[in-house]
Write a protein that holds these residues in place. Sequence first.
Motif, PDB file in Angstrom:
ATOM      1  N   GLY A 136     -11.985  19.642  -0.727  1.00 29.51           N
ATOM      2  CA  GLY A 136     -10.573  19.368  -0.488  1.00 29.51           C
ATOM      3  C   GLY A 136      -9.743  19.780  -1.691  1.00 29.51           C
ATOM      4  O   GLY A 136     -10.249  19.809  -2.822  1.00 29.51           O
ATOM      5  N   PRO A 137      -8.471  20.089  -1.474  1.00 34.08           N
ATOM      6  CA  PRO A 137      -7.637  20.607  -2.562  1.00 34.08           C
ATOM      7  C   PRO A 137      -7.449  19.648  -3.735  1.00 34.08           C
ATOM      8  O   PRO A 137      -7.225  20.087  -4.857  1.00 34.08           O
ATOM      9  N   ASP A 138      -7.568  18.360  -3.507  1.00 36.99           N
ATOM     10  CA  ASP A 138      -7.338  17.383  -4.575  1.00 36.99           C
ATOM     11  C   ASP A 138      -8.623  16.843  -5.200  1.00 36.99           C
ATOM     12  O   ASP A 138      -8.568  16.010  -6.089  1.00 36.99           O
ATOM     13  N   ASN A 139      -9.771  17.317  -4.762  1.00 34.55           N
ATOM     14  CA  ASN A 139     -11.034  16.778  -5.257  1.00 34.55           C
ATOM     15  C   ASN A 139     -11.459  17.523  -6.527  1.00 34.55           C
ATOM     16  O   ASN A 139     -12.340  18.372  -6.515  1.00 34.55           O
ATOM     17  N   GLN A 140     -10.816  17.165  -7.627  1.00 32.19           N
ATOM     18  CA  GLN A 140     -11.065  17.846  -8.897  1.00 32.19           C
ATOM     19  C   GLN A 140     -12.453  17.572  -9.457  1.00 32.19           C
ATOM     20  O   GLN A 140     -13.060  18.447 -10.077  1.00 32.19           O
ATOM     21  N   ALA A 141     -12.989  16.378  -9.239  1.00 34.41           N
ATOM     22  CA  ALA A 141     -14.332  16.072  -9.744  1.00 34.41           C
ATOM     23  C   ALA A 141     -15.363  16.991  -9.093  1.00 34.41           C
ATOM     24  O   ALA A 141     -16.241  17.534  -9.772  1.00 34.41           O
ATOM     25  N   SER A 142     -15.248  17.175  -7.804  1.00 33.40           N
ATOM     26  CA  SER A 142     -16.180  18.051  -7.102  1.00 33.40           C
ATOM     27  C   SER A 142     -16.020  19.500  -7.563  1.00 33.40           C
ATOM     28  O   SER A 142     -16.999  20.207  -7.792  1.00 33.40           O
ATOM     29  N   ARG A 143     -14.782  19.933  -7.726  1.00 39.39           N
ATOM     30  CA  ARG A 143     -14.539  21.299  -8.209  1.00 39.39           C
ATOM     31  C   ARG A 143     -15.181  21.511  -9.582  1.00 39.39           C
ATOM     32  O   ARG A 143     -15.829  22.520  -9.824  1.00 39.39           O
ATOM     33  N   ARG A 144     -15.003  20.550 -10.485  1.00 33.70           N
ATOM     34  CA  ARG A 144     -15.601  20.667 -11.827  1.00 33.70           C
ATOM     35  C   ARG A 144     -17.124  20.756 -11.736  1.00 33.70           C
ATOM     36  O   ARG A 144     -17.750  21.533 -12.453  1.00 33.70           O
ATOM     37  N   THR A 145     -17.709  19.959 -10.854  1.00 37.27           N
ATOM     38  CA  THR A 145     -19.169  19.977 -10.698  1.00 37.27           C
ATOM     39  C   THR A 145     -19.654  21.351 -10.267  1.00 37.27           C
ATOM     40  O   THR A 145     -20.583  21.916 -10.865  1.00 37.27           O
ATOM     41  N   PHE A 146     -19.016  21.920  -9.238  1.00 33.98           N
ATOM     42  CA  PHE A 146     -19.489  23.205  -8.715  1.00 33.98           C
ATOM     43  C   PHE A 146     -19.160  24.369  -9.649  1.00 33.98           C
ATOM     44  O   PHE A 146     -19.968  25.285  -9.809  1.00 33.98           O
ATOM     45  N   ILE A 147     -18.004  24.327 -10.294  1.00 34.09           N
ATOM     46  CA  ILE A 147     -17.670  25.394 -11.242  1.00 34.09           C
ATOM     47  C   ILE A 147     -18.600  25.321 -12.457  1.00 34.09           C
ATOM     48  O   ILE A 147     -19.064  26.334 -12.965  1.00 34.09           O
ATOM     49  N   GLY A 148     -18.925  24.096 -12.889  1.00 36.47           N
ATOM     50  CA  GLY A 148     -19.882  23.942 -13.987  1.00 36.47           C
ATOM     51  C   GLY A 148     -21.265  24.440 -13.609  1.00 36.47           C
ATOM     52  O   GLY A 148     -21.945  25.088 -14.411  1.00 36.47           O
ATOM     53  N   LEU A 149     -21.687  24.174 -12.377  1.00 38.25           N
ATOM     54  CA  LEU A 149     -22.978  24.673 -11.907  1.00 38.25           C
ATOM     55  C   LEU A 149     -22.984  26.197 -11.897  1.00 38.25           C
ATOM     56  O   LEU A 149     -23.949  26.823 -12.344  1.00 38.25           O
ATOM     57  N   ALA A 150     -21.908  26.797 -11.415  1.00 36.86           N
ATOM     58  CA  ALA A 150     -21.818  28.264 -11.404  1.00 36.86           C
ATOM     59  C   ALA A 150     -21.936  28.813 -12.819  1.00 36.86           C
ATOM     60  O   ALA A 150     -22.611  29.819 -13.049  1.00 36.86           O
ATOM     61  N   GLY A 151     -21.306  28.146 -13.771  1.00 41.80           N
ATOM     62  CA  GLY A 151     -21.417  28.574 -15.164  1.00 41.80           C
ATOM     63  C   GLY A 151     -22.848  28.514 -15.660  1.00 41.80           C
ATOM     64  O   GLY A 151     -23.315  29.429 -16.338  1.00 41.80           O
ATOM     65  N   GLU A 152     -23.556  27.435 -15.330  1.00 46.75           N
ATOM     66  CA  GLU A 152     -24.967  27.314 -15.717  1.00 46.75           C
ATOM     67  C   GLU A 152     -25.804  28.437 -15.117  1.00 46.75           C
ATOM     68  O   GLU A 152     -26.733  28.933 -15.747  1.00 46.75           O
ATOM     69  N   LEU A 153     -25.475  28.810 -13.884  1.00 46.57           N
ATOM     70  CA  LEU A 153     -26.238  29.839 -13.183  1.00 46.57           C
ATOM     71  C   LEU A 153     -25.792  31.251 -13.539  1.00 46.57           C
ATOM     72  O   LEU A 153     -26.429  32.218 -13.130  1.00 46.57           O
ATOM     73  N   GLY A 154     -24.694  31.379 -14.289  1.00 51.15           N
ATOM     74  CA  GLY A 154     -24.147  32.691 -14.606  1.00 51.15           C
ATOM     75  C   GLY A 154     -23.653  33.413 -13.363  1.00 51.15           C
ATOM     76  O   GLY A 154     -23.770  34.631 -13.252  1.00 51.15           O
TER      77      GLY A 154
END
Length: 188
Positions: A136-154
């Motif tokens: 959802g557009p306001d779910n910043q915690a979830s966005r941070r989790t997935f963007i952080g995971l993408a960073g870990e995975l390169g």
Amino acid sequence: MRNIELNNTSSLPNSAARPAPARLPRHIFRPARLADGAAIHRLVSECPPLDVNSLYAYLLLCEHHSETCVVAESLGGDIDGFISAYIPPNQPDTLFVWQVAVHSRARGQRLARAMLNELLSRDALQQVRHLETTVGPDNQASRRTFIGLAGELGAHVSEQPYFDRQHFGGADHDDEMLLKIGPFDPPY
């Protein structure tokens, strides 16, 4: 489609750029079991704004998709976290993450990210090179989790509209954006 660039980890939110401090394990990660269905239903109901599905749906997830779902069980036996996910038909290299639930008593421990890493490390999912989820557009915690995971995975992250509020048949529901992460190499 909006792309979120992850070439430089300094552009990630502070929580994603720093490694987590070493801690003693507080949870055991395992596939979901049929006996977990009621506890998972209760957990999701205690994690607004997540949509609560029927208990029957959680029983089916535990029974039919246990290899793509993960439970975080506390050392005291409580279910503090749950991820439901599945491999979409016709996309054998993609894991679609349906729901991520973390009880309030376990927040702030990066439990969601740890559960995602556990899923991606499973032998049954070694063919996975892409991860998709709706947020959802306001779910910043979830966005941070997935963007952080993408960073870990390169891995690259893109975002595009997926389900807009009219798809929900008049229910009061936010739009859901599709986050696509990948391709990535197996993490383990």
